[in-house]
Design an enzyme around this catalytic site. Structure first.
Site, PDB file in Angstrom:
ATOM      1  N   CYS A  32       0.841  -1.008  -0.086  1.00  0.00           N
ATOM      2  CA  CYS A  32      -0.016  -0.029   0.104  1.00  0.00           C
ATOM      3  C   CYS A  32       0.773   1.356  -0.105  1.00  0.00           C
ATOM      4  O   CYS A  32       0.539   2.374  -0.693  1.00  0.00           O
ATOM      5  CB  CYS A  32      -0.889  -0.070   1.179  1.00  0.00           C
ATOM      6  SG  CYS A  32      -2.024   1.555   1.314  1.00  0.00           S
ATOM      7  N   CYS A  35      -5.988  -3.750   7.507  1.00  0.00           N
ATOM      8  CA  CYS A  35      -7.209  -2.960   7.574  1.00  0.00           C
ATOM      9  C   CYS A  35      -8.554  -3.404   6.864  1.00  0.00           C
ATOM     10  O   CYS A  35      -9.619  -3.273   7.346  1.00  0.00           O
ATOM     11  CB  CYS A  35      -7.058  -1.447   6.972  1.00  0.00           C
ATOM     12  SG  CYS A  35      -6.475  -1.335   5.267  1.00  0.00           S
TER      13      CYS A  35
END
Length: 389
Positions: A124, A220
């Site tokens: 990410c 997440c």
């Protein structure tokens, strides 16, 4: 009566030193909705910079609203917007859901299907945040982009260096090894020189709405930490059964999919031969989970792929050709170990001074300078391992 000591004043001075830009310079602050990024934006504004807050929506609101300890979705976007309003800075929300799915979630599922153990936070940072978002920051006319990561950036005549955070308990350098030289020139990490407790105190002094908000945890986008639920949906072939095989060739039992196992795993094997057994290798093509005794986990060397080099040598291959001494970190929770760079079959590799346990393909091997363990030299993802004799 003496005036109270304000932690915010000292933190502002630290931020100015970390940023190193003129007052009034425009800085894009990446705001995830957590306490670290919110304090970063608030301190930048207090320090006299022209701050623009940007928040990324990375995955579905519906799934994320109910998940505590997440980031970049649902309540976190609301918190970031509310914080930007309280700080008095403009704020934008960018819908990066499709990019995040393509570059992070799909990659995560594919890695498990290959028998690897991925780290989506690195991917990410490497793609969505430190590549795509940096382009947005430049389009907004910013001279830099700041994040709430706990690492430090040190100016140097040969180019900025990436350094570990002052607070070792919060250091995030393992997750940022893929930050390139060009990105590092543009990025700023205002909190890298501050202890986490100090950041919390600053948030309380500034009466920020996230002052007591828990830190984000786990992955997440994985509901309740059950990554197999996500992978079964995205890559159902990963749940095909196969054999659990001892490293000596004996078939000991059956498994319900290679995606349910990681290197070093002991629990959940449901096989018994007297001595404890651990997952030592995963052959995804043959749908085999190979197990063995603990000593079979010892790794003498590993090869790297998708490398990033921040050292003084022109490339990591050049450093490997001269056997540069390094400190190598194969897990975020493990301290770096003495090693040297070398070449194996023409590829950059790391040879450990003492064998490391539980080294898993797909994880990162992050390199630090042997002469200064606070300096990050880069690293790469672990392509393959060589067992210790």
């Amino acid at each position: 009566m003496n005036a109270p000591v304000l932690h915010t004043d000292a933190a502002i001075d630290a931020v100015r030193a970390a940023v190193g830009l003129r007052a009034g310079a425009r800085i894009v602050a990446a705001m995830s909705g957590g306490v670290d990024s919110t304090v970063t934006a608030a301190l930048l504004a207090r320090a006299g910079y022209d701050v623009v807050g940007v928040t990324l929506q990375l995955y579905d609101h519906g799934a994320a609203v109910q998940k505590k300890g997440a980031c970049c979705a649902g309540q976190d976007i609301h918190d970031a917007r509310q914080a930007a309003d309280a700080i008095g800075v403009p704020h934008y929300v960018l819908d990066y859901e499709s990019r995040f799915r393509d570059q992070v979630i799909e990659d995560f599922a594919d890695a498990y299907l290959r028998g690897e153990t991925p780290i989506p936070c690195i991917r990410c940072n490497q793609t969505v945040k430190f590549r795509d978002l940096l382009d947005v920051a430049r389009d907004l006319g910013a001279e830099a982009m700041a994040t709430g990561h706990y690492v430090q950036r040190a100016a140097h005549p040969a180019g900025a260096r990436l350094m570990r955070a002052a607070d070792p308990a919060r250091d995030q350098s393992y997750f940022l090894f893929a930050t390139t030289r060009d990105q590092l020139d543009y990025l700023r990490f205002p909190l890298g020189g501050l202890p986490k407790a100090e950041v919390r105190r600053v948030a309380a002094e500034l009466e920020l709405n996230v002052a007591a908000k828990p830190d984000s945890q786990d992955i997440c986008f994985v509901p309740e930490g059950r990554y197999t639920t996500l992978i079964d949906r995205l890559r159902p072939q990963g749940a095909l059964p196969g054999d659990i095989v001892h490293q000596d060739g004996r078939v000991l039992g059956r498994h319900e999919g290679v995606t349910r196992y990681t290197i070093g795993q002991r629990r959940g094997l449901n096989v018994a031969v007297g001595d404890p057994l651990f997952v030592v290798r995963i052959d995804a093509d043959a749908r085999q989970v190979i197990v063995g005794p603990r000593e079979a986990l010892l790794t003498a060397a590993l090869t790297l792929k998708e490398t990033n080099w921040l050292g003084d040598e022109p490339t990591i291959e050049a450093a490997a050709a001269v056997g540069r001494q390094v400190l190598a970190r194969v897990r975020s929770t493990r301290e770096p170990a003495p090693a040297r760079l070398t070449l194996l079959d023409g590829e950059a590799a790391v040879a450990f001074d003492m064998a490391e346990e539980g080294v898993a393909p797909g994880q990162a091997c992050v390199l630090y300078a042997a002469e200064d363990d606070s300096r990050v030299l880069g690293g790469g993802f672990i392509a393959a391992t060589r067992a210790s004799a």
